[in-house]
Scaffold this active site. Structure first.
Site, PDB file in Angstrom:
ATOM      1  N   SER A 153      35.858  24.433  75.901  1.00 29.14           N
ATOM      2  CA  SER A 153      35.234  25.672  76.364  1.00 29.14           C
ATOM      3  C   SER A 153      35.757  26.049  77.753  1.00 29.14           C
ATOM      4  CB  SER A 153      33.710  25.524  76.314  1.00 29.14           C
ATOM      5  OG  SER A 153      33.096  26.775  76.410  1.00 29.14           O
ATOM      6  N   ASP A 230      30.781  28.653  65.611  1.00 36.58           N
ATOM      7  CA  ASP A 230      30.551  28.579  67.066  1.00 36.58           C
ATOM      8  C   ASP A 230      30.002  29.934  67.550  1.00 36.58           C
ATOM      9  OD1 ASP A 230      30.993  28.803  69.867  1.00 36.58           O
ATOM     10  OD2 ASP A 230      32.626  27.355  69.788  1.00 36.58           O
ATOM     11  N   HIS A 265      29.721  24.942  68.566  1.00 32.93           N
ATOM     12  CA  HIS A 265      30.254  24.761  69.923  1.00 32.93           C
ATOM     13  C   HIS A 265      29.902  23.389  70.504  1.00 32.93           C
ATOM     14  CE1 HIS A 265      32.177  26.735  73.331  1.00 32.93           C
ATOM     15  NE2 HIS A 265      31.255  26.245  74.143  1.00 32.93           N
TER      16      HIS A 265
HETATM   17  N1  LIG Z   1      23.342  25.317  76.377  1.00 32.71           N
HETATM   18  C1  LIG Z   1      23.852  26.273  77.318  1.00 32.71           C
HETATM   19  C2  LIG Z   1      25.206  26.769  76.903  1.00 32.71           C
HETATM   20  C3  LIG Z   1      26.220  25.999  77.576  1.00 32.71           C
HETATM   21  C4  LIG Z   1      26.971  25.155  76.613  1.00 32.71           C
HETATM   22  O1  LIG Z   1      26.890  25.237  75.398  1.00 32.71           O
HETATM   23  N2  LIG Z   1      27.748  24.315  77.226  1.00 32.71           N
HETATM   24  C5  LIG Z   1      28.669  23.525  76.463  1.00 32.71           C
HETATM   25  C6  LIG Z   1      30.015  23.731  77.101  1.00 32.71           C
HETATM   26  S1  LIG Z   1      30.419  25.464  77.226  1.00 32.71           S
HETATM   27  C7  LIG Z   1      28.303  22.069  76.521  1.00 32.71           C
HETATM   28  O2  LIG Z   1      29.156  21.241  76.321  1.00 32.71           O
HETATM   29  N3  LIG Z   1      27.045  21.746  76.799  1.00 32.71           N
HETATM   30  C8  LIG Z   1      26.614  20.390  77.006  1.00 32.71           C
HETATM   31  C9  LIG Z   1      26.413  19.561  75.770  1.00 32.71           C
HETATM   32  O3  LIG Z   1      26.441  20.091  74.630  1.00 32.71           O
HETATM   33  O4  LIG Z   1      26.276  18.327  75.918  1.00 32.71           O
HETATM   34  C10 LIG Z   1      22.951  27.442  77.477  1.00 32.71           C
HETATM   35  O5  LIG Z   1      23.100  28.430  76.752  1.00 32.71           O
HETATM   36  O6  LIG Z   1      22.157  27.371  78.371  1.00 32.71           O
END
Ligand SMILES: N[C@@H](CCC(=O)N[C@@H](CS)C(=O)NCC(=O)O)C(=O)O
Length: 287
Positions: A153, A230, A265
């Site tokens: 990402s 995603d 995602h």
């Molecule tokens: N969950 C977040 C979105 C951010 C998100 O999905 N981050 C991804 C990278 S862009 C991630 O890896 N999150 C941490 C995880 O899944 O452990 C929100 O909408 O507040």
């Protein structure tokens, strides 16, 4: 340059080290994780190559270390894996912790030029220079001449742009669900406005993979996985088609984008395909 070891955890026959150091570029103490494969522990005189994994929004070094499964392929191939944090922490900039997609946890792998973020939001210099130099100085078993890069990402954007901006620095690049055209998506526009300023559009383009690939010479040999389930892909945050089109129009070959049916995602996707990405890196690290 001193590195502090906070934990040592056995993983796939090797060791995952939780580390920290005082970083000059980011003006704060930075945590990072380093996986040493069994080969590096058994034969420290025989250097192992390094794969850098850049994480996405909201992440620290922990997310991928705990659930990305990179250590599986890295152990098999004898590759060290470096997991940096995604931003400086605790700089006390007003509002830096207020949003999930800007400020802390969202450094976007750029050096900010706009106040107040220019006081330490220098994740480009940190990841391309200071952190690897610190690691190579502290861990002689790692080969500074064989380094590959990957990410997810925002970290996929980081991997692609760091590779494209530094020909020859990395042996290979790959990405999961990368933000490939930040100047044209809400996440990228918000970040670049905050870190570079709205008026500095030329600077924005210098950190946009779709812009950078237009100038690439030769094959890129990049592996990209994007899940069709995603939500951020569906919302137009990732725009891999723009990257693919720009590469094609510029005659850049070796762009392998795999659209994985139903994958989302999350780290379930990285865990599923991380072996493929380690094998991709191994092909170039051991060429
Ligand atoms: N969950 C977040 C979105 C951010 C998100 O999905 N981050 C991804 C990278 S862009 C991630 O890896 N999150 C941490 C995880 O899944 O452990 C929100 O909408 O507040």
């Amino acid at each position: 340059m001193a590195v502090t070891t906070k934990a040592t955890i056995a993983s796939f026959g090797g060791k995952l080290l939780k580390l920290s150091h005082n970083a000059t570029t980011t003006n704060c103490e930075m945590n990072f994780n380093l996986y040493l494969p069994p080969q590096a522990i058994a034969h420290p005189d025989k250097k192992v190559p390094l794969l850098i994994y850049l994480s996405g929004l909201t992440c620290t070094a922990e997310n991928c270390s705990e659930k990305g499964f990179f250590q599986h392929g890295a152990s098999k191939n004898g590759i060290a894996v470096l997991y940096p944090d995604t931003s400086p922490r605790g700089l006390n900039i007003e509002g830096e912790d207020d949003a999930y997609d800007f400020g802390s946890g969202a450094g976007f792998y750029v050096d900010a030029t706009k106040a107040p973020y220019d006081k330490g939001y220098n994740m480009y210099s940190y990841v391309t220079e200071e952190l690897p130099q610190t690691v190579f100085a502290a861990f002689r078993e790692i080969d500074s001449t064989r380094v590959s890069i990957t990410g997810h990402s925002m970290g996929g954007h980081g991997a692609l742009t760091l590779f494209l901006r530094n020909p020859g620095k990395y042996k290979s690049v790959s990405a999961f669900a990368p933000i490939t055209n930040p100047v044209n998506c809400p996440w990228g526009q918000k970040a670049f406005k905050g870190y570079f300023g709205e008026e500095n559009q030329e600077k924005w383009k210098e950190h946009d993979a779709t812009e950078l690939v237009k100038k690439w010479k030769g094959p890129l040999n990049v592996l990209i996985d994007v899940g069709t389930g995603d939500n951020f892909y569906k919302q137009g945050q990732l725009l891999p088609e723009n990257f693919e089109k720009a590469a094609k129009e510029a005659g850049v070959t070796g762009v392998n984008i795999r659209y994985q049916p139903d994958y989302d995602h999350s780290y379930y996707t990285m865990a599923t395909f991380s072996d493929d990405h380690v094998e991709h890196a191994a092909k170039y690290l051991f060429a």
